[in-house]
Design a protein around this motif. Structure first.
Motif, mmCIF file in Angstrom:
data_model
loop_
_atom_site.group_PDB
_atom_site.id
_atom_site.type_symbol
_atom_site.label_atom_id
_atom_site.label_comp_id
_atom_site.label_asym_id
_atom_site.label_seq_id
_atom_site.Cartn_x
_atom_site.Cartn_y
_atom_site.Cartn_z
ATOM 1 N N GLY A 674 -30.027 50.425 15.456
ATOM 2 C CA GLY A 674 -29.366 51.723 15.353
ATOM 3 C C GLY A 674 -28.252 51.731 14.332
ATOM 4 N N LYS A 675 -27.507 50.639 14.250
ATOM 5 C CA LYS A 675 -26.393 50.590 13.299
ATOM 6 C C LYS A 675 -26.887 50.746 11.868
ATOM 7 C CE LYS A 675 -24.487 46.613 12.566
ATOM 8 N NZ LYS A 675 -23.702 45.371 12.705
ATOM 9 N N ARG A 678 -28.692 54.224 11.236
ATOM 10 C CA ARG A 678 -27.723 55.316 11.027
ATOM 11 C C ARG A 678 -27.152 55.286 9.617
ATOM 12 N NH1 ARG A 678 -22.104 55.809 12.114
ATOM 13 N NH2 ARG A 678 -22.050 53.806 13.199
ATOM 14 N N VAL A 720 -28.476 56.481 18.407
ATOM 15 C CA VAL A 720 -27.922 56.661 17.061
ATOM 16 C C VAL A 720 -27.320 58.057 16.921
ATOM 17 C CG1 VAL A 720 -28.485 56.663 14.604
ATOM 18 C CG2 VAL A 720 -29.539 54.980 16.115
ATOM 19 N N ASP A 723 -23.851 58.108 18.251
ATOM 20 C CA ASP A 723 -22.963 57.433 17.298
ATOM 21 C C ASP A 723 -22.631 58.344 16.129
ATOM 22 O OD1 ASP A 723 -22.936 55.174 18.845
ATOM 23 O OD2 ASP A 723 -24.515 54.146 17.730
ATOM 24 N N CYS A 724 -23.619 59.096 15.664
ATOM 25 C CA CYS A 724 -23.366 60.021 14.554
ATOM 26 C C CYS A 724 -22.400 61.122 14.970
ATOM 27 C CB CYS A 724 -24.683 60.630 14.073
ATOM 28 S SG CYS A 724 -25.786 59.467 13.232
ATOM 29 N N GLN A 729 -20.858 62.983 11.893
ATOM 30 C CA GLN A 729 -22.048 63.070 11.039
ATOM 31 C C GLN A 729 -23.051 64.013 11.713
ATOM 32 O OE1 GLN A 729 -22.904 58.930 11.048
ATOM 33 N NE2 GLN A 729 -21.418 58.442 9.452
ATOM 34 N N GLU A 732 -27.064 64.221 10.682
ATOM 35 C CA GLU A 732 -27.885 63.133 11.189
ATOM 36 C C GLU A 732 -28.071 63.240 12.706
ATOM 37 O OE1 GLU A 732 -25.309 62.808 9.165
ATOM 38 O OE2 GLU A 732 -26.410 62.354 7.329
ATOM 39 N N ALA A 733 -26.987 63.581 13.413
ATOM 40 C CA ALA A 733 -27.086 63.726 14.864
ATOM 41 C C ALA A 733 -28.068 64.828 15.231
ATOM 42 C CB ALA A 733 -25.707 64.022 15.449
ATOM 43 N N LEU A 736 -31.658 63.585 14.631
ATOM 44 C CA LEU A 736 -32.008 62.527 15.578
ATOM 45 C C LEU A 736 -32.254 63.084 16.975
ATOM 46 C CD1 LEU A 736 -29.534 59.789 14.348
ATOM 47 C CD2 LEU A 736 -32.014 59.562 14.424
#
Length: 914
Positions: A674-675, A678, A720, A723-724, A729, A732-733, A736
């Motif tokens: 995931g890191k 992303r 992920v 995290d975004c 972000q 991206e979120a 996803l």
């Protein structure tokens, strides 16, 4: 006389009196030029010493009375140029020519030293400047990494350090995805990576063909496009690595087998060196045909003997090259039984013979030489010929021709073994060692060490060293005695002319694990070849073998010299890599390729060498000595991810290949994947390629190859996405969450983004707004089957934002009547007094994204009502007046976000209708 003349005359008298004073020792002023100069110099010197401005002024006036300009005089003196002589520079304290020249030489040497010191200082300053620039670049990169939303680096961000692969080369030939240009070798490497990952994914899914050998595939790609320079080629290193792993791969062994697997790797390295030396022998023989006298005999023993004939041609007469000697090699093999029977009759009066009873009289040489005694000088009986038997044994082992070594060992005699119980021979010892080296050393190592010590004690450097050198070397190999080899190397440095010879001997000494007791204890007919009559030597006593020579000891011994020693001061860096691979220091070799300044040209090869070792599982073996440590700090996951960043802008699918491999090297799992995933999403924005066309279900896409299970893939996307969101972000979120089949979470983000975009774009349908409208509609359709109230509220908020965007766009176009029509569709805007309280309650339940646009809606609505007041329709005016009155009551205590400007605008509209 005028007063001025009187003053001047008085001043002249005062000056004369001043100069004439005896206590200063100055002479009287003379009227000629010389006297005037002397007097002026004395006066100026006195004024300068006493620092008296009055006296200085008086002296200046005196010079002026005589017609001289003091300032001009100072300028002339300042411009006076002195021409030094040689004696002014080199002071000669003597009249001797030799001493004078010696002084000049000393001065020249001192000058040269000073210039060298200056050059050294300048070089040091340049070096420090470069270091500061490099450190600043690293610190700057670290700073940017720390403030960036995501970089993919682990905590600290220092693992990559100076590791830099640059940008994708634009000048090389070969098109690549995204319009970038890559070199042909890099394209071939990337193609192999994709092939290997695809095969691994197919194997994980339970299907597909067998995975290709990574070493072979990368080696072929390297060799096809490699620059054929005279230096050591990288393709040779790939072949070496393939040979090292060949035995383990052939047996299906894995690093989980521990020492057994390591022993297979060591044997693979020895086999590589042996095959290389066999080719070297044939090359030497072919270049020296007249000396070698190889002939057409297919016997491989003749290869060894021909090589020795060339190698030791300066040793004099050899037993294998005796002039006129008839070759009896084949006869020695065929007449053994007949000769032994003949000797049993001929020497029946000699007592017990070795051919009829154990421990009998030795008739070996008689067996070899008796039959052809009438043929003249034989090669095996040449008087004075240098004995090369032990050399033949050693070079048979060195070239991997074990049968040749055993045949040569038949003629190898060690007189210390006469009378040994069991009648064992060197051949039997050698055969047992070749069958099980560890078992042989556990059973007979102590006796072999004693033989090594005995040979060292009787070593005579004045005599011919050929026999004693190779006999001791063969015994040390069988005993695993590294101490004897080191001592022999000091006594006879030329015994190991190349680094390959030295490493082969050391690899043959390595003991990976102690063998079981009694393993390999029987030789020949089951009895030991070593009698019990031998006494303990001074080197440790009976029953004590040589200390185990471990792989870590070999690595420490090789690492002691450093890379410059092996790479010819950096001219051929791959030679050092060869040494590291042969000693199974795989991680240290990767660190050298990826971090050392000597190996800058091999960064591309280093990355793919790391991937090849990963695919083969070698990195899990941990054969590097932990005590030695890596030469440079290196994190392989960060290195692979850094290489993958080259393709982010040009081909995100290729970048994903390296990112996911980096995640595997870091331990795998959702967190590591995931890191890096992303980071790739944020940098590339290529949602369609990575997520599968941006579809609502997230099926397909490049990520599917690495996370084939739909449930695991959805969990990865969701993790992920959160995290975004945390890292601001939203794009991206949003994508996803859509791919993770979480449309409600995606719609919340879309509503927030759309609300902000409406305010920023004044309602215009820009590219980003169009994307939000499209993705929002897809999310609404996806949650249509979910009847829960929360999902319905999010969908209603999206619809309300669409109406608000339409109102803002129409207001910008001046279409006020359409603005009023659109506003009537907003249920939370009252059109009559009876709905004011209901609308206030509805506003409190609105989504935050809609509530943020309340001020814009009310201002636009007030402006539309003001523009429509000019309508001649009285019914329309009455309706507008009622709506304005409702708005005035509606905005009271409505929401803290309603600005004072909104109140003022509505009050102004009310006044217009009053």
């Amino acid at each position: 006389m005028t007063p001025e003349q009187t003053d001047w005359l008085s001043l002249v008298h005062q000056t004369n009196d001043l100069v004439a004073q005896d206590r200063h020792g100055y002479p009287k002023v003379q009227r000629d030029l010389t006297g005037l100069l002397l007097s002026s110099q004395s006066a100026r010197a006195r004024t300068s010493r006493v620092r008296s401005q009055d006296e200085q002024a008086a002296a200046t006036r005196l010079l002026a009375m005589q017609g001289f300009d003091a300032g001009r005089l100072n300028q002339d003196v300042a411009m006076l140029e002195l021409q030094p002589t040689l004696e002014d520079v080199f002071h000669a304290d003597t009249t001797s020519v030799e001493d004078y020249l010696q002084q000049i030489q000393d001065m020249t040497i001192l000058t040269a030293i000073q210039e060298a010191q200056q050059d050294t200082i300048m070089s040091f300053e340049r070096y420090m400047s470069d270091c500061m620039n490099r450190d600043w670049a690293n610190d700057k990169a670290g700073l940017f990494s720390s403030v960036a939303p995501f970089t993919g680096l682990s905590a600290g961000g220092s693992a990559l350090g100076g590791l830099s692969f640059g940008s994708v080369a634009r000048g090389d030939t070969g098109a690549f995805a995204g319009g970038a240009k890559l070199g042909p070798q890099e394209q071939a490497y990337v193609a192999v990576v994709k092939q290997l990952t695809a095969a691994a994914a197919a194997a994980a899914a339970g299907g597909g063909a067998a995975q290709p050998d990574p070493i072979t595939a990368f080696g072929a790609a390297c060799e096809q496009y490699e620059d054929k320079s005279p230096d050591t080629l990288m393709s040779n290193c790939w072949k070496l690595l393939g040979d090292i792993l060949s035995i383990a791969q052939g047996k299906g062994a894995t690093p989980a087998q521990g020492t057994g697997y390591v022993e297979m790797l060591l044997q693979g390295g020895r086999n590589h060196l042996q095959s290389g030396f066999a080719a070297h022998m044939r090359s030497v023989v072919s270049r020296h045909r007249s000396t070698a006298q190889r002939g057409a005999d297919p016997d491989p023993l003749r290869d060894v003997q021909a090589y020795l004939a060339v190698k030791f041609r300066d040793k004099g007469l050899l037993d294998i090259t005796a002039p006129g000697g008839v070759d009896t090699t084949w006869a020695q093999c065929g007449f053994a039984s007949i000769v032994q029977a003949y000797l049993a009759v001929k020497f029946r009066d000699k007592g017990l013979l070795d051919i009829t009873a154990p421990g009998g009289v030795d008739t070996t040489w008689a067996q070899h030489g008796l039959k052809f005694r009438d043929k003249g000088l034989l090669d095996i009986t040449a008087p004075g010929g240098v004995d090369t038997t032990w050399a033949q044994v050693y070079y048979g082992l060195r070239s991997g021709m074990h049968d040749v070594a055993l045949r040569a060992a038949e003629r190898a005699l060690d007189f210390s073994q006469r009378g040994a119980a069991g009648g064992g021979s060197v051949k039997q010892l050698l055969q047992a060692w070749l069958g099980n080296a560890a078992g042989f050393r556990s059973s007979h190592g102590a006796r072999m060490v004693q033989e090594c010590e005995r040979l060292l004690q009787s070593y005579n450097q004045k005599q011919g060293q050929l026999k004693q050198d190779y006999q001791l070397l063969v015994y040390a190999l069988m005993a695993g005695d590294s101490r004897s080899v080191d001592t022999l190397f000091k006594l006879s440095p030329g015994l190991f002319p190349t680094m390959e010879d030295y490493i082969w001997v050391k690899l043959s000494l390595v003991n990976t694990a102690p063998a079981a007791a009694g393993a390999g204890s029987s030789l020949g007919g089951g009895s030991s070849s070593w009698g019990g009559s031998m006494s303990p030597s001074s080197g440790g006593g009976l029953g004590q073998g040589a200390p185990a020579y471990t792989l870590a000891a070999l690595q420490a011994e090789l690492n002691r010299w450093g890379p410059k020693y092996y790479s010819k001061d950096g001219a051929e860096p791959l030679l050092f890599l060869t040494v590291l691979l042969l000693s199974l220091q795989f991680k240290r070799g990767l660190a050298f390729l990826l971090k050392s300044d000597m190996a800058k040209a091999y960064r591309l090869d280093g990355i793919h060498l790391a991937l090849a070792l990963h695919f083969t599982g070698v990195l899990a073996c941990n054969t590097d000595d932990p005590a030695a440590g890596a030469p440079l700090d290196l994190s392989l996951p960060d290195a692979v991810a850094s290489f993958g960043r080259r393709y982010v802008a040009s081909d995100s699918s290729t970048a994903l290949q390296y990112y996911m491999l980096a995640a595997e090297l870091a331990g795998g799992g959702v967190k590591e994947q995931g890191k890096l995933f992303r980071e790739l999403l944020v940098q590339s924005k290529d949602y369609g390629t990575l997520l599968g066309g941006g579809g609502a279900l997230g099926s397909g896409g490049a990520i599917q190859q690495f996370v084939p299970d739909p449930k695991q893939r959805a969990n990865l996307f969701e993790s992920v996405a959160y995290d975004c969101q945390i890292n601001q972000q939203p794009d991206e979120a949003r994508e996803l969450f859509m791919a993770a089949q979480k449309p409600r979470a995606a719609l919340r983000i879309i509503n927030q983004q759309l609300s902000a975009a409406i305010h920023a774009s004044k309602g215009a349908v820009t590219e980003s707004v169009a994307v939000l409208l499209s993705r929002g509609q897809a999310a609404v359709e996806a949650i249509a089957a979910a009847p829960d109230p929360t999902s319905r509220r999010d969908a209603e908020a999206f619809q309300q934002l669409q109406l608000i965007r339409q109102m803002v766009e129409l207001a910008g176009q001046g279409q006020w009547d359409k603005v009023l029509q659109a506003s009537s569709q907003l249920s939370f805007i009252p059109t009559e007094k009876a709905r004011i309280e209901v609308c206030k309650l509805e506003v409190r339940q609105l989504d935050d994204s809609v509530r943020e646009r309340m001020s814009d809606v009310l201002q636009i609505l007030a402006a539309a009502i003001s523009q429509a007041k000019s309508s001649p329709d009285s019914r329309m005016l009455s309706m507008l007046r009622e709506r304005v009155a409702c708005l005035k009551v509606f905005v009271l205590d409505l929401d803290p976000s309603i600005t004072p400007q909104v109140y003022e605008r509505i009050n102004a509209c009310v006044r217009e209708f009053s």
